[in-house]
Write a protein that holds these residues in place. Sequence first.
Motif, PDB file in Angstrom:
ATOM      1  N   TYR A  58      13.034  -2.776  -5.570  1.00  0.00           N
ATOM      2  CA  TYR A  58      13.473  -3.871  -4.654  1.00  0.00           C
ATOM      3  C   TYR A  58      14.768  -3.615  -4.789  1.00  0.00           C
ATOM      4  N   LEU A  96      11.315  -0.501   2.171  1.00  0.00           N
ATOM      5  CA  LEU A  96      11.749  -1.097   0.619  1.00  0.00           C
ATOM      6  C   LEU A  96       9.825  -1.703   1.275  1.00  0.00           C
ATOM      7  N   VAL A  97       9.506  -2.266   2.040  1.00  0.00           N
ATOM      8  CA  VAL A  97       7.985  -2.713   2.641  1.00  0.00           C
ATOM      9  C   VAL A  97       8.105  -2.673   3.628  1.00  0.00           C
ATOM     10  N   PRO A  98       7.131  -1.383   3.614  1.00  0.00           N
ATOM     11  CA  PRO A  98       6.755  -1.221   5.899  1.00  0.00           C
ATOM     12  C   PRO A  98       6.240  -2.486   6.800  1.00  0.00           C
ATOM     13  N   PRO A 152      -1.836   1.264   1.757  1.00  0.00           N
ATOM     14  CA  PRO A 152      -1.575   0.046   1.391  1.00  0.00           C
ATOM     15  C   PRO A 152      -0.689  -0.904   2.806  1.00  0.00           C
ATOM     16  N   ILE A 198       7.516  -9.661   2.831  1.00  0.00           N
ATOM     17  CA  ILE A 198       6.457 -10.030   1.680  1.00  0.00           C
ATOM     18  C   ILE A 198       7.132 -11.512   1.230  1.00  0.00           C
ATOM     19  N   PHE A 230       8.438   3.781  -4.633  1.00  0.00           N
ATOM     20  CA  PHE A 230       7.783   2.199  -3.939  1.00  0.00           C
ATOM     21  C   PHE A 230       7.690   0.958  -4.749  1.00  0.00           C
ATOM     22  N   ARG A 262      10.404   2.405   8.004  1.00  0.00           N
ATOM     23  CA  ARG A 262       9.130   2.500   8.363  1.00  0.00           C
ATOM     24  C   ARG A 262       8.319   3.546   7.573  1.00  0.00           C
ATOM     25  N   GLN A 279      -0.056  -4.101   2.028  1.00  0.00           N
ATOM     26  CA  GLN A 279       0.617  -5.621   1.523  1.00  0.00           C
ATOM     27  C   GLN A 279       1.386  -4.972   0.433  1.00  0.00           C
ATOM     28  N   ALA A 280       3.133  -5.534   0.035  1.00  0.00           N
ATOM     29  CA  ALA A 280       4.003  -5.016  -0.914  1.00  0.00           C
ATOM     30  C   ALA A 280       2.902  -6.024  -2.497  1.00  0.00           C
ATOM     31  N   ALA A 281       2.850  -5.344  -3.479  1.00  0.00           N
ATOM     32  CA  ALA A 281       2.276  -6.805  -4.520  1.00  0.00           C
ATOM     33  C   ALA A 281       3.799  -7.775  -4.587  1.00  0.00           C
ATOM     34  N   TYR A 303      -0.547   1.437  14.566  1.00  0.00           N
ATOM     35  CA  TYR A 303      -0.145   0.829  13.151  1.00  0.00           C
ATOM     36  C   TYR A 303       0.786  -0.351  13.488  1.00  0.00           C
ATOM     37  N   GLN A 327      -1.822  -9.225  -4.658  1.00  0.00           N
ATOM     38  CA  GLN A 327      -1.805  -7.587  -4.717  1.00  0.00           C
ATOM     39  C   GLN A 327      -1.574  -6.681  -4.135  1.00  0.00           C
ATOM     40  N   VAL A 328      -1.624  -5.551  -4.210  1.00  0.00           N
ATOM     41  CA  VAL A 328      -1.734  -4.555  -3.421  1.00  0.00           C
ATOM     42  C   VAL A 328      -3.149  -3.862  -2.870  1.00  0.00           C
ATOM     43  N   PHE A 329      -3.479  -3.546  -2.078  1.00  0.00           N
ATOM     44  CA  PHE A 329      -4.099  -2.815  -1.290  1.00  0.00           C
ATOM     45  C   PHE A 329      -4.068  -2.366  -0.422  1.00  0.00           C
ATOM     46  N   SER A 330      -5.235  -1.436   0.367  1.00  0.00           N
ATOM     47  CA  SER A 330      -5.152  -0.518   1.373  1.00  0.00           C
ATOM     48  C   SER A 330      -6.067  -1.603   2.283  1.00  0.00           C
ATOM     49  N   GLN A 390       5.360   4.377  -0.076  1.00  0.00           N
ATOM     50  CA  GLN A 390       3.420   3.523  -0.719  1.00  0.00           C
ATOM     51  C   GLN A 390       2.287   4.215  -0.421  1.00  0.00           C
ATOM     52  N   TYR A 442      -4.744 -13.223  -1.972  1.00  0.00           N
ATOM     53  CA  TYR A 442      -4.757 -11.727  -2.815  1.00  0.00           C
ATOM     54  C   TYR A 442      -3.288 -11.635  -2.318  1.00  0.00           C
ATOM     55  N   LEU A 448      -9.541  -2.653  -0.115  1.00  0.00           N
ATOM     56  CA  LEU A 448      -9.401  -0.886  -0.651  1.00  0.00           C
ATOM     57  C   LEU A 448      -8.594  -1.244  -1.465  1.00  0.00           C
ATOM     58  N   THR A 449      -8.486  -1.762  -3.111  1.00  0.00           N
ATOM     59  CA  THR A 449      -7.935  -1.835  -4.016  1.00  0.00           C
ATOM     60  C   THR A 449      -7.552   0.042  -5.063  1.00  0.00           C
ATOM     61  N   PRO A 450      -6.292  -0.331  -5.292  1.00  0.00           N
ATOM     62  CA  PRO A 450      -6.479   1.312  -5.860  1.00  0.00           C
ATOM     63  C   PRO A 450      -7.956   1.337  -6.847  1.00  0.00           C
TER      64      PRO A 450
END
Lengths: 1131, 574
Positions: B170, A854-856, A801, A860, B167, B113, A803-805, B288, A780-783, B120, A777, B31-33
Amino acid sequence: MQSHRHVKARLSTGLLQTKTIAAARTRTASMSCSRSKIFLAMRMTAILLTAACLQLSAGTYSQKVSLSVKSQSLETVFRHIKSQTGYLFWYKLDMLKIANKVTINVVDQDLPKVLDEIFRDQPLTYETVDKTIVVKLKEPPAPNLDPGSPPPVTVSGKITDEKGNPLLGVSIQVRGAKGGVQTNAEGFFTLSGVREDAVLEFSYVGYETQHLPVRGNTTINIVLKALSQNLGDMVVVGYGRASRKNLSSAINTVKPEDLNRGAITDVGQLLQGKVPGLNISASGDPNKPAAVVLRGASTINSPGGPFYVIDGVPGADISTIAPDDIASIDVLKDAAATAIYGNRAANGVIMVTTKRGRKGQTLVSYNGYVGDERVSSSVKVMDAPQLRAFLTKNSQNFSAASDKGANTDWQKQIERSSAISTNHNLSFSGGGEHSTYSASINYAKKQGIIDNSDLTRVIGRLSIDQYALNDKVKFSLNVINSNSNANDIPYLGVILLEAAKYLPVSPVKNADGTYYENLTTPNYYNPVAMLNNSQMNNKYNNLLGSFNTQVRLPFGLTYDLNLSYQNYSTLHGEYYDAYYTSKYNNMYNNPDPGPTGHGLQTFGPNGQAVRSSYQNRAKVLETFFTWDRHFGDHSINAVLGYSWQDNINNDGFQLTSFNFPVDNLAYNNFALSAPYASATYPHVSFGPDGLYQETKLISDFFRLNYNYKDKYLLQGSLRRDGSSVFGANHYWGYFPSASAAWRISQEKFMNAQHIFTDLKLRGSYGVVGNSFGFNAYTAQVFSGSLGTYYYNGNQVSAYGPTQAANPNLKWEQTATADIGLDFAILNGKITGAFDVYNKKTTGMIFPYKVDPILVPSGTIIANGGGVSNKGIELSLTATPIRKVDFSWTTTLNLAHNTNKITSLNNPLFSSVDSIPEADPEAAGQSGTFLQVLKAGKPLGQFFTLQYGGKNSSGVTQFIDHTGKPTTTPVAGTDYVYAGNAQPSLQFGWNNSLRYHRFDLNVFVRGLLGNKIFNATRADLFRPSTASTTNILVDAGNESIADANVYRYSTRFIESGSYLRLDNATLGYNFKSIDPYVKSIRIYASVNNAFVITGYKGIDPEINQGGVAPGVDYNNFYPKTRTILLGLSVSF
Amino acid sequence: MKTLFHYIICPALILTALSCHKVAVQITTELTPNVFPQNTAQFIQATGPVYAALRGNFALDYWFIQSLSSDEAILPARGGNWYDPGNGYNQIHLHTWTKDNGWTNSVWASLSRVIGTANQSLSILATTIPDSVATKKANLAEITVTRDLAYYMLMDVYGNIPIDTTFGDYTPHANLPRAQVFSFIENDVKKALPYLSTSAGTLYYGRSNKYTAYALLAKMYLNAEYYTGTARYDDCVAACDSIINAGGGSLYALEPKSTYLQMFYPTNGPAMKEFIFAIPYDPTATLYPGTNGFMYRARYDLNRNLGMKYRYSGSTPGTNVDPIVNQTTGGGLVNSQPSGPESTLASFFGYFNDPNDVRNGQWLSGLQYNADGTPLMVKTTKGGSQGYDATYTGADAGSTYIYQLNITPDVYYRTDPKSGANPAIFDLGNDEISWNMGVRNIKFYPDYTNASNRNQNNDVPVFRYSDILLMKAEGILRGATPTGGATALSLVNQLRAQRTTSAAWTNITLDSVYNERCRELTWETWHRNDMIRFGKYEGAWGFKTDADPNHRIFPIPSSALGLNPALKQNPGYN
């Protein structure tokens, strides 16, 4: 079985002549030209007779004959030949009355040639029916017809399979002409208007195509050979088989008799040293699968092993197969061969074919062995007197708590003196009119050389082929179930490390029988106590089932529908008893070298248990049409298909709990644990998030082979591959390949020469992809859980989130160009293949660093960078001696590969100059990396301090970046590139000798030119710590004041070249003691007999796979030598 | 039958099969959107990551950058311990940091971050919360202001920074001049203001409410002259007033003398009336990913012989019957010893010159006593490099020496080479004399409640009510119009009345406000900011002599330059 007369013409033009192919050639196509019905009947009798005695003669007889007779009867000569070759003669006694006396003198000559010689001046001729030579009357010479215009004739005949069953729907056509006919249900055909000089072509899907000159014969009966029964000649390619002689791609085939012998449960080890370009490194630890790298690592994205296809099931788990059940292994190396597997083929494809039944042949075999494994090499640390003397010399003492006057060899204390392994494989196969079957059961039990570890595995296998609808439809069912039960050792890395460094002056147990411990020394634990106060068990079940349907359609079309299901389930348990959780809480683990570093291990009080159960499932549907047609000199084979696959991995759960009332129940009763009764650690844990992954793969594929006169061969393939693991913009990719081959030996101008019996030049180019090495996955983005935060009085989970999509994530692409030469010279005495390749990977998938704004997460998974591999491979087989009762066949494999990272850049996110790799995290040296990934350098590039000898006060110094010696070098600044881990040459040398009924196989393999970073040695090279932890014997002359002595530098980089006598096997084949016993063989085998190397570590065979090859750290697992006794019987 | 099979069934089978080319997989286990967040409680949970990220490096990395670069704290090496060339505590003290300095790098990365996390979360909530949900704007505003706080911190440290708000974009963004960053933050906060909560207390503790936003604005306006060249003191006073008048003037208040020190204890929390925005730390919190996320000041601040007294990390005498702290073994609790390399400088300790001030209680200086009043004795050797005094060379240097722990305010290199002092590596020496140099701060009191590890439960305030009063006073002194009947003097006296029993001030200067800020806000990450605003940052203290005004901001770190090619280095750095 087949009945063919030997055709001399084929000999002179010759084919690729390996030993086996030469043998097979005696059975190669031709046919009887007889007209008389009597003779036909006789031939049928011969077939039946042969059927009855075939197995009696099947064995290891030579097909070379040495004969010296003067004016002897034909019958006497036949007897000689029979005794040498095992071939039977079938003749009518009255025939011999007209025979002439024979005078012949040949040494080590091919049987057909000898027969031709014998029959040259006889009124008789012969025909070979499998292993029977049928003697018959010579026909009168053909009438001398007008060569200008012979009248057309009508040819008719019957086509049967090897069992004598008529074949329906065989196409018969005149080569170079249009049209043709097919056989009827009785296998008969009639073809009119055939010129006498025409060549007929008989083709049938699943059978070898035969070409036969008419030469005026009007009756042609022919037996077609099934492809599957002829693996020597046939190669398993994706979605079909191909004849080796007409391959235009680089494929190596390894037959079961050539696989490595020994108590081996891992397929990687079976192939070690057998295939040029396949670099396999096995650790001493039998439970670790060997690392397999084909033609150099094509990526730095966790370079994986090849893609396995078992009996046509893509992505099958190779550990399902018992080595005894393997019928052949084909290693697809160049892109022309692998591109049909598209985005999963970048690391090569290994096709494994298991044994199948044959019609009319009932076979029962038993193979078994018992092996005895002993330690052959371990870490050479000091014993008590040595260490005591060293400390005395340096005016130091052990602490009173440590020094109990013992002399303990801690490594021996955790090892078995001898580990026994046994394996039993019972198989039976056979077949009737319309079905064949093969089944086997395999039981293996293997003790680990470290105490408390073992593996028991039972594999059951059944395959059935059933023909229906007038044999036009074939159904195949294959079921393999492999069930394993392994007792492993938790924190084995820590135990091995402790066993190496624990002071020999301390005893295993105190006087009162309790385990000795000295916990005041940090990170210092009694390894025997660790071993015996913990347990780990894994039960695996691996089910592989497939159901295949093959339908023969008109016009040379075949339709295949393959359905398969795989289910891999694990049940895992771990238990740490109350002793363990109280003594070893907060210890650091010592994982295998890799991306994860050492971590603090916390245990809840009063025993801790872990239990997990996971399941992986894969469903595959593959369906394809094959079209196989011949138009005169032109042959076409086309495959068009579709593949659908759904994988679910890690469907299950894990649970960790603690605080048990007693230790005796181990991990078997979680209900009795009381985790919330603990004040300090009140929670159970459920293992990591994100394990469950579903992947879908859908593909369309097409391949076209064109063959002109068996001389010019072309192949093109294209796979359109879709995979759910990629970004939404790049689900689909195209993977094309093209190859061509020229069989030079088929050319007329080659007829004059006698050096090459076969010569083929081939070239290929193709593009394949890699879709492995990252989470399904990823794109794809998910939390997920991002820690906890304070909310309304409590710490609650923060979800966001994780990971970054990356909708642009796509496969990494590997393009390979390959030029090869296959040859057979000196009448097949020497055969070989030579390949040169250039393999380039671009768009390499890698976790690129990103600005966290950009991506915490800071990384990526994206495409960038590249790797190049260029190499040469050579494989040579020769038979220098081939006498009646003595023969020697030798095979040499050589491979050279040059690997280079071409770029590490990702155009979107960042330019990465270099990536440090391999941090052994040794005390005082954490964050010290031994290797660097850098554009222009190979994978496994060592990057470290330059050792500069000792200074006047005996302190180790290093050469700084200005060239001056220093005792305080700066990491990075003062580093030098110091060789790399990849070998310049890998070799495997196999020798098979036969003397009377004895056979001997000796296999030697090794690497040359590679370097190893011996960090294990550096870490035990600490004279200053000798009073608290043991040191190497070799460190005995170092100064205790030298605080730099252990620092990683070029001092610890050693040559990793080695030559290992990997296996020697001596076997004896008993005479037939009973007509119902087909063969009995006993053998004795030794693995790892010796190794020649200058390397100072346990063994120079250090992991060659992964992203940081060639680093010897944490390499404490002892190397072993196995002696094995085995028995093979078939009935 | 045959025909049927050949010509109909087979092709039909194939066509059916060929028709499936749907390769995308619906994720069902994450946990997708589509599944998160769905309801009000989950919308709030989705605001959590930004707080968890902010907590990540605040009490450690950010603190080091802000405090060790000022005269309030110093972290020298002792016998090679705590000499860390990568992180360069010496560089932070001497103002000789480079773009490669470890703390320079980690503070940039961690604040980035926080911003990235906020972006995000904003992007996911903007689409997943239906517009009909009443709290949507409040949820988004809360994250926005927390992001702006991180932007402010980043701007305060590095000056010229890039602004990324979307977000998924890039594109590398260049760093903007500080004035532009300033107005971006100001506008962003102002846009969010109307939607922020006006409540305080447990439900909003640790979260950004309207007064967090005002406090942030107040900080910005107070420093506006330095940040942008344009003074905004009236705006500062207005922002302070919004907080002072919050809840009818009762939402926030000063803690009295009796509880001032407790405000920073492990037991602190939402009951602290002075906390406008605090970062709640908890030893049991989950981090975190990639952050440190814990608070453990005592590890740095407590003298290493004081672990047992303060029950550091659960220290107990255990089987050790010797009442004297054994220096070499820490009383048998080697792993539970605080390291204690960090202290203040004598010059800064000098601001605490009022014996009646409760704030003196945060310091450890001079002879030390056990809780029962008995002298705290330490057992070591008389001489030797790890003994009491490495310069002592008498014949009995190796014999046992027992002394009462005495913490001495001066931090200096002794001249005798046998002391082990080594200015080249910022090293004071490895004997007890060296280790006892420097007054220790225990404002964030060692956590006696956590028996298992060194993590502390003390929440760390970012904006505190006393700071608001001092800011308003300073704003007025710097030219703002007084409001609400308060003067600079009355405001400072209002505070001092809760801190000391000494008489109220009768006059006030900027300098005396500065001194009061030193006393009030020690160890709370504001001192560097204050020193710059008061023009004291180029002075000399401790071993530091650097006076380069370019060093008021830190260099853009090398890792950031590597990841974002559009960034330009700050002036004076290369």
